[in-house]
Design an enzyme around this catalytic site. Sequence first.
Site, PDB file in Angstrom:
ATOM      1  N   GLU A  39      -7.729   9.406   0.145  1.00 29.91           N
ATOM      2  CA  GLU A  39      -8.661   8.550  -0.590  1.00 29.91           C
ATOM      3  C   GLU A  39      -9.960   8.339   0.183  1.00 29.91           C
ATOM      4  O   GLU A  39     -10.381   7.214   0.433  1.00 29.91           O
ATOM      5  CB  GLU A  39      -7.996   7.216  -0.937  1.00 29.91           C
ATOM      6  CG  GLU A  39      -6.832   7.419  -1.904  1.00 29.91           C
ATOM      7  CD  GLU A  39      -6.134   6.134  -2.321  1.00 29.91           C
ATOM      8  OE1 GLU A  39      -6.175   5.165  -1.555  1.00 29.91           O
ATOM      9  OE2 GLU A  39      -5.555   6.123  -3.414  1.00 29.91           O
ATOM     10  N   ARG A  53       0.779   8.204   7.586  1.00 30.00           N
ATOM     11  CA  ARG A  53       1.108   8.076   6.164  1.00 30.00           C
ATOM     12  C   ARG A  53       0.943   9.410   5.424  1.00 30.00           C
ATOM     13  O   ARG A  53       0.012  10.156   5.666  1.00 30.00           O
ATOM     14  CB  ARG A  53       0.261   6.999   5.507  1.00 30.00           C
ATOM     15  CG  ARG A  53       0.657   5.621   5.999  1.00 30.00           C
ATOM     16  CD  ARG A  53      -0.224   4.539   5.446  1.00 30.00           C
ATOM     17  NE  ARG A  53       0.222   4.023   4.169  1.00 30.00           N
ATOM     18  CZ  ARG A  53      -0.467   4.067   3.034  1.00 30.00           C
ATOM     19  NH1 ARG A  53      -1.631   4.669   2.994  1.00 30.00           N
ATOM     20  NH2 ARG A  53      -0.016   3.517   1.936  1.00 30.00           N
ATOM     21  N   ASP A 105       2.289   6.481  -6.778  1.00 29.09           N
ATOM     22  CA  ASP A 105       1.781   5.325  -6.042  1.00 29.09           C
ATOM     23  C   ASP A 105       2.361   4.024  -6.566  1.00 29.09           C
ATOM     24  O   ASP A 105       1.681   3.278  -7.257  1.00 29.09           O
ATOM     25  CB  ASP A 105       0.242   5.295  -6.144  1.00 29.09           C
ATOM     26  CG  ASP A 105      -0.369   4.214  -5.267  1.00 29.09           C
ATOM     27  OD1 ASP A 105       0.319   3.728  -4.348  1.00 29.09           O
ATOM     28  OD2 ASP A 105      -1.530   3.848  -5.503  1.00 29.09           O
ATOM     29  N   ASN A 131      -6.694   1.068   5.266  1.00 31.08           N
ATOM     30  CA  ASN A 131      -8.102   1.471   5.132  1.00 31.08           C
ATOM     31  C   ASN A 131      -8.889   0.695   6.181  1.00 31.08           C
ATOM     32  O   ASN A 131      -9.191  -0.479   6.004  1.00 31.08           O
ATOM     33  CB  ASN A 131      -8.631   1.159   3.736  1.00 31.08           C
ATOM     34  CG  ASN A 131      -7.961   2.013   2.665  1.00 31.08           C
ATOM     35  OD1 ASN A 131      -7.789   3.214   2.851  1.00 31.08           O
ATOM     36  ND2 ASN A 131      -7.561   1.400   1.576  1.00 31.08           N
ATOM     37  N   GLU A 158       8.419   4.061   2.537  1.00 29.44           N
ATOM     38  CA  GLU A 158       7.493   2.946   2.304  1.00 29.44           C
ATOM     39  C   GLU A 158       7.671   2.349   0.912  1.00 29.44           C
ATOM     40  O   GLU A 158       7.597   3.050  -0.091  1.00 29.44           O
ATOM     41  CB  GLU A 158       6.040   3.428   2.476  1.00 29.44           C
ATOM     42  CG  GLU A 158       4.993   2.346   2.244  1.00 29.44           C
ATOM     43  CD  GLU A 158       3.546   2.825   2.477  1.00 29.44           C
ATOM     44  OE1 GLU A 158       3.371   3.825   3.215  1.00 29.44           O
ATOM     45  OE2 GLU A 158       2.626   2.215   1.929  1.00 29.44           O
ATOM     46  N   GLU A 171       1.221  -4.672  -6.857  1.00 33.85           N
ATOM     47  CA  GLU A 171      -0.026  -4.089  -7.342  1.00 33.85           C
ATOM     48  C   GLU A 171       0.047  -3.662  -8.814  1.00 33.85           C
ATOM     49  O   GLU A 171      -0.786  -4.040  -9.623  1.00 33.85           O
ATOM     50  CB  GLU A 171      -0.389  -2.887  -6.466  1.00 33.85           C
ATOM     51  CG  GLU A 171      -1.663  -2.185  -6.897  1.00 33.85           C
ATOM     52  CD  GLU A 171      -2.039  -1.059  -5.938  1.00 33.85           C
ATOM     53  OE1 GLU A 171      -1.339  -0.866  -4.921  1.00 33.85           O
ATOM     54  OE2 GLU A 171      -3.038  -0.375  -6.214  1.00 33.85           O
TER      55      GLU A 171
END
Lengths: 683, 683
Positions: free
Chosen positions: A289, A322, A368, A205, A390, A396
């Site tokens: 996103e 991605r 995710d 991001n 990935e 997380e």
Amino acid sequence: MTVSFYPDIKTVSGVNNSHATSYRAWLQYTFITSTTYREQVMSLLKEMECLNGSDISESIEQEWTFAIRKMIGFQPAVVPEVKGNGLRIVYVDSMEKEAFHIKNEDGIQILAGGEAGALYAVFTLLRHIQRQGDLHSLNMKEKPANPLRIINHWDNMDGSVERGYAGESMFYRDDSFRENIVRWKDYARLLASVGINAVSINNVNVHKVESYLITERYLKDVARVADIFRAYGIRLLLSINYASPMEVGGLTHADPLEEDVAAFWKQAFDDVYQAIPDFLGVVVKADSENRPGPFTYGRTHAEGANMLADAIAPHNGIVIWRCFVYDCHQDWRDRTTDRARAAYDHFMPLDGAFKDNVILQIKNGPMDFQVREPVSPLIGALKQTNVIVEFQLAQEYLGQQRHAVYLLPQWKEILNFDTGHEGEGTFVKDIASGKTYNPTHSGIAAVGNLGDDYNWTGHTLAQVNLYGYGRLTWDPTLNEDDILSEWSDLTFGQEEHIQQLLEAILLPSWLTYERYTSPLGIGWMINPGHHYGPNIDGYEYDAWGTYHFADRNGLGVDRTVETGTGYTSQYAEQNAKIYNDPNTCPEELLLFFHHMPYNYELTSGKTIIQHIYDTHFEGVKGVESMVANWEALEGKIDDKRFSDVLERLKHQLSHAIEWRDIINTYFYRKSGIKDIHQRKIYE
Amino acid sequence: MTVSFYPDIKTVSGVNNSHATSYRAWLQYTFITSTTYREQVMSLLKEMECLNGSDISESIEQEWTFAIRKMIGFQPAVVPEVKGNGLRIVYVDSMEKEAFHIKNEDGIQILAGGEAGALYAVFTLLRHIQRQGDLHSLNMKEKPANPLRIINHWDNMDGSVERGYAGESMFYRDDSFRENIVRWKDYARLLASVGINAVSINNVNVHKVESYLITERYLKDVARVADIFRAYGIRLLLSINYASPMEVGGLTHADPLEEDVAAFWKQAFDDVYQAIPDFLGVVVKADSENRPGPFTYGRTHAEGANMLADAIAPHNGIVIWRCFVYDCHQDWRDRTTDRARAAYDHFMPLDGAFKDNVILQIKNGPMDFQVREPVSPLIGALKQTNVIVEFQLAQEYLGQQRHAVYLLPQWKEILNFDTGHEGEGTFVKDIASGKTYNPTHSGIAAVGNLGDDYNWTGHTLAQVNLYGYGRLTWDPTLNEDDILSEWSDLTFGQEEHIQQLLEAILLPSWLTYERYTSPLGIGWMINPGHHYGPNIDGYEYDAWGTYHFADRNGLGVDRTVETGTGYTSQYAEQNAKIYNDPNTCPEELLLFFHHMPYNYELTSGKTIIQHIYDTHFEGVKGVESMVANWEALEGKIDDKRFSDVLERLKHQLSHAIEWRDIINTYFYRKSGIKDIHQRKIYE
């Protein structure tokens, strides 16, 4: 450039001598107490033949002499020519650049395809020596399975790390680069020691300020980092902002099919390569996103990526694109839309449409990085496109490095998954490594779990995931037990008892975490936003496409062809069939693929609701064992790491109890079905 | 000091001419088109007799001449002596300071007990003129029911406002006072026009920097604010940090029974009164939500408050001590602990133990400003203690000034509640006003809904709550309809159609909001932290003591004596009895007091579950009406306010749909009971 490393530990920001063992991670180079072994090393390796090469050669000499001195107590001479015993490095043109062959033949020799291969060989040999491996019959012939072995940093220039659980960024603070050269070098050493060969240093991001990383404003700083990493065979990637032509270049749009946009990128990459001639390439999160992307202009991802690919191609750079593209404004009322389908639906039609220097980076699962997901159906399905798989080291959804979770068992399962796309035996590991389809580029990437904490990873035991990630991407056939014992030996010493305790703690830790959190493939029962701690309905009525649909009768997501979202059809035939039928679907994924009643009987003979209760009680017991096993290490390892880990394990235990009780109560209130063992479930 | 007011609207930060009608709120002073009426005013009020007094006198003259000029088109002369027609203000020693009597007898006269009374009279008369009231038979005799009529600001010095929904703080920015004198004065005008006589200007959560407000560092700035407010009869309060003796004074503790602590506070108050001789006093949130307090030292709240009271007594100051004390680290598993009990359990044993200049500030309900709660059992029970009732204008749990909610109906219900503590007819309004127990101090306070937005309150329609709060604390016998029509006339003009539409929108708005959010007294089904939007289980498994206990059979909190937490016993006998029995408990509070099955039949003949469905569908329909009614105002009011409100109402509608669907689905999934009207409830 010469930068000293952790003999100067006090020069690292936020690290002092009491943190030494934590900071050294698996590069302890503990003094070997066996006189016999030390004497053997001294006699076989009393000198090394000096290298004349790039910065990597200097690293090799430094690493070797430093480590031998620490482990054996003498510093090998570096001489123009080794006569008799000693270490010689010989470059062999016919070998691949990163390959090596260590053998004891005319003294100990490293044959290598290039400097990187030699560096990896030295780290391998040092590991072997630390573990007091035999030096007489040495014959280690290796080359990495995956050409690209990448760590993605999600670091922001304000110093924060998105999904970072180990302090602040080691690269940035207050929109500037930090003066953190010693740590950067030590980080490069850790990475190279397990074979990582590429790092992206900013968050996917890309906000306003990071958009300028590819400009004059920051390129000198980026080059400083590149210099450090280059000496360890690691190439640099930057994440870029697809809207840079507007935000940086002052254009009114970022349409990839417009000349001015292409010209902007061409110039930008010219500037980057001027500063860093061996720059590897860029990482792009576009149309995801709320990030900008080609969709804004009615262009495909292929058109979007290929434009960048053309601009960077003259420098032999790559574009990592991605595939984490989905609708993050979904309506929870709509049960037909399925986020799990999104990556496949978006990218499968584009197979073959991407340039040779574009690589699609696909998250291991379709959602995710949940505790458990099936493998992404896109992996293996794309046959004419470069792909990278990935993973996420950053925990997380897996306890955020406050819970000890050894991730290798998860990754092994994924890598060993048979996609079936080229008949039986089309394993993920072979698709990632390029063996299956022989693409131009391939490999594995992972979101890093690192920050500027004195132990790098917040939880000292989370170091194992970085270590294991490197080892596994180097050689996906290694098993998790062996990697763990390697790491344990190097990190905490070779006492068998220590290793047994660490194995008891870590080997089952992923399954333990799964037990007290997420039954049967149900994910997302977690607090929104920060993703820590139980919140069963946290995402249930939100716009993220992440639901469990639990009602008073059952739970799970119907992804079948007949009555559900049809997601199962994205898999190759045999897998599609297995997943589509609750009777053949692997039970650990049952609720990912099917909405099932609480009283459905599993092969264990238990109902789903009883399975939920049982696993949650077992999960807490598992953590109790972890604490007890760790407590048995008191006095056997240094106090600092002992108490650091103990504190986190105790938190993990109390938090696991919270998970257990909230989930059990939630499902008890909903199902009304009592635990057959009459354990305490709060009303 | 002379500060001009909103003729200079452009001198207010963030406000420009297009915002004029929004900013003026109910002090529009619109030109009166009736020539007859204007001529009547001109003849009766062509001059006013000048006053010689404090700053308040200057305000009176300014307000009068400014408003008359705007409404009537001429500026009255201010003359030493009015002969014949004109306005004369006469002070009468036998009247209470804030009382007034307006009559037309020998010209229009204001008899007043003091300058504040005269100021209130002038605002009252201006309101009367704006509404073209009769001037010949004038005879308005008033005095405020509540001695203290307070607004509490929750403003932080960094510029944020805790639970603020109307921009940033009008007082602070970046840890300094703003240069915002014009707005402060206009704010004082708005407050005085509806009779507010005290304001605390910083958050009850007093952080490091705000602890210094009572010190030299900021006292000059505080005094500037006090100067402005003083001219409008408003006295200043500051919230203080109970740990100031440590954080500011450098002591090692803040034990209220230690000499050095008492000495610190004595000195602090001496300094404050040196700067602001008419400073009213301090507000204290102690031992609440992790704030420090006397409990830290094993002292009671009485000991803690009395020490401050003694220190401030020489200056005739008061100590307002908040009763919002509860355990915010509760275990959700424990159904016996009840946060609702906390204030009563803590403070009731201390009745009579507080000094005369201590006032306990009690939130209207036992929880925290939910959509509906019963009245706090502490109100009325404390007979030998000064109390203030606390309301919340800030719509924290009521749509955050993005939803239009007219709060007066809620407050009226509370004020008219019969606590029964001195037999039948012991109303909350009489306890607050001091009528029941005749305490030294009494009144009402409310958390403000204000910020530096150009319309003060974020939602233009939220202005009505500030207006109504002032009017109602002045006279709790006023009803919500009359207050609304006053406000509507003053704010949007006197067209009957406008008033009807505003009544249609606002009068039912609290019930409408309740319908699409919180059925039958159940609260807390809201997103934790920011408190906006539905999240049924958001607080259910958390530590805040805020649960609904919904399971597959029913929902609600059992607070009965026999099987619940016993909270009902905190009420006076008759109320305790009524609340304790589900058959007599007012149904709008049924689930606050009782855990009931979904199929329990209400007096309407509906089951609880059907009531939930029905109210949620009706609630959305209610908002649809609000939008339609507002749209009918297009062209009848100014475009800016029209479009501002329309935008918020549209958001309210879509958000109400979200509330409806999530709540209906949640309870459908849990109960499995279908809507008998077969409307769409998502599965």
